[in-house]
Each structure stands twice: as structure tokens, then as C-alpha cells.
Design a protein around this motif. Sequence first.
Motif, short mmCIF file in Angstrom:
data_model
loop_
_atom_site.label_atom_id
_atom_site.label_comp_id
_atom_site.label_asym_id
_atom_site.label_seq_id
_atom_site.Cartn_x
_atom_site.Cartn_y
_atom_site.Cartn_z
N GLU A 1 2.68 12.37 82.32
CA GLU A 1 3.58 12.96 81.33
C GLU A 1 4.49 14.04 81.94
O GLU A 1 5.67 14.14 81.60
CB GLU A 1 2.76 13.58 80.18
CG GLU A 1 2.16 12.60 79.23
CD GLU A 1 3.19 11.95 78.30
OE1 GLU A 1 4.18 12.62 77.94
OE2 GLU A 1 3.01 10.77 77.96
N ILE A 2 3.93 14.84 82.83
CA ILE A 2 4.68 15.96 83.39
C ILE A 2 5.48 15.55 84.62
O ILE A 2 6.70 15.80 84.70
CB ILE A 2 3.72 17.12 83.74
CG1 ILE A 2 3.02 17.62 82.48
CG2 ILE A 2 4.47 18.26 84.44
CD1 ILE A 2 1.87 18.57 82.73
N SER B 1 7.65 16.97 78.67
CA SER B 1 6.77 15.80 78.82
C SER B 1 7.53 14.50 78.66
O SER B 1 8.67 14.47 78.19
CB SER B 1 5.58 15.84 77.86
OG SER B 1 5.92 15.32 76.59
N SER C 1 -3.18 20.57 82.70
CA SER C 1 -1.73 20.81 82.72
C SER C 1 -1.42 22.10 83.48
O SER C 1 -0.40 22.18 84.18
CB SER C 1 -1.15 20.85 81.31
OG SER C 1 -1.57 21.99 80.60
#
Length: 288
Positions: free
Chosen positions: A170-171, A153, A200
Amino acid sequence: MKQVVSICGVTLISALLLSACQTNDPVASGTKSDTSSLTQSSESDSSAMNVSSESDSSEKGTVAEESQSIEYTYQVNPAIFTIEPMNEADNKKVALLTFDDAPDKHAVEIAKKLKSIDAPAVFFINGMYIESDEGKEMLKEIYDMGFEIGNHSQTHANLSAISPEEQREEIVKTNELIYETIGIKPRFFRAPFGVNTDTSAEIIEQENMVFMNWTYGYDWEAEYQNPQALTDVMLHTEYLNEGANLLMHDRSWTNEAVVGIAEGLREKGYTLIDPALILSPEREESTK
């Protein structure tokens, strides 16, 4: 009994997972925080090049050809995150070394020590650490030593506490920063605190990645923030079993303990698994 972090069972203890990535290293700064040079290589630029760049291109092409011939023989168990052979006849007594929060302060030195004893590992990267030129150089150095690079992340946020849009940032941003720096996208994703979400999961599938949490880790606990205690518990815990997926961090005490841990595992008969052999979805182009 000493309290440990383990997800060798199907269930998770949320409070422990939320603590697992929080340490107070007086040497390291920042909060807590995959593809092997043997398995992935960026395409070389076909435009005009000088002699030096032609040589670089040739070397990358060789690595790319080698990666196509690698046969995946292990896989991550999606329920308990052990590393398991895909063929019953293959060695089951393996262990995987992994390091989160890289490259903060100690990851390069950890990588050099592992390289000196031919011990493979995955370094999980926080994007915030590779926004600077210094961080990019550290990542390049780790990658050039042949280690697998994973995504941990961008800012080490708890994914369950932020919006779907923020989770994607984030990813995906970390994937992009890693690609910009070393020319590959990670094959493995490890969520901060081990907390994954439906969002996610969708993003990881879209990015052709594999979830990789861990089976046990201790270096975040105050009791084990010295090399002797950490080495002892990592080698003698009841959770050290076939396919163990060892969680460690970019920390000073882990740096001091890493060689003893790696060599101790081998003395116990464990093969340190090369992450290049672990199954992941094939991607179309690493630039996508």
C-alpha cells in the motif's frame, strides 16, 4: 455540540477516524482517499538529449540547487500533528491546508484555485488514481503548480486490517508510482482513516517519510457537504488553533469552499504554511 474529527489530543476516537474518509459525493467516484517542486527534483538524464530536453534538465537542476538551500523551520508534532516552529521566535500562528483522495475528480481545480491566491497545500495521493494516463497527467499538473505531494496509500485500505506485506504494498507502491510520474518520492505519509500500525511505522522510517495525520476536518460529514456550511465550520470550529493541520478531500463541495476557507484563515491572522519549510528526513537518492 456538533460532532467533529479531532486528534488535537493525544488520544484518538477510532470510530470517528474510521468514518473520516468516507463520503458520498454524487460527483466523485472511488473510495476515500508530498514532495513540493520547491524541495525535491529528479536528476536529469546525462545521456544524449535534444535542445528541448537540455532545457528541461537545466530547469530541474536549478530547482534541485534551490532545494538544497531551503532551511526547514517547522516540524510536525508527532503526538498531535500540529505544525510547530522549530525556533521559538518564528511565527506560531500558522495553518496547513491538506487534501486527501487526490487526484480523483476535483484536485486539479482545487489546486488551480489555491495557486491563484498563492495558497500552499499538500495533496495526498492514492496510488489507484494515478495508474491511468489521465490520473498521471492530473498529478503532474498539480505538482507543476508547485504543490507538495504526499502518500495516502494505494487503495485506501485500513492498514490495521491487512497483513504486513499488504501494508508495505500500500505504501511503497504508491511511492513508486508517484516517483515514476513526477520524479520525486513523497516526504509525508497520511494513513487512511488516520490508522497507523507498528508495521507502517517501520515502513515509513525505511522510506524516510514523516507521519502526518490532521487536527480537524469536516467535509466527510453529511452536515457539511455544502460549501457554505463547510466554510463556516472550518473557520469557526474550536479546533482552529496555532499550527492547525486542516483535513479536506477531493470533493465537489470542498472545491467550492476552498477559496473562502483559505482567505478566511488569512483574515483571522493565520499564515498558510508552505510545506517546503516542514522538516523531513533527508533521503539518499529519490530512486531508492
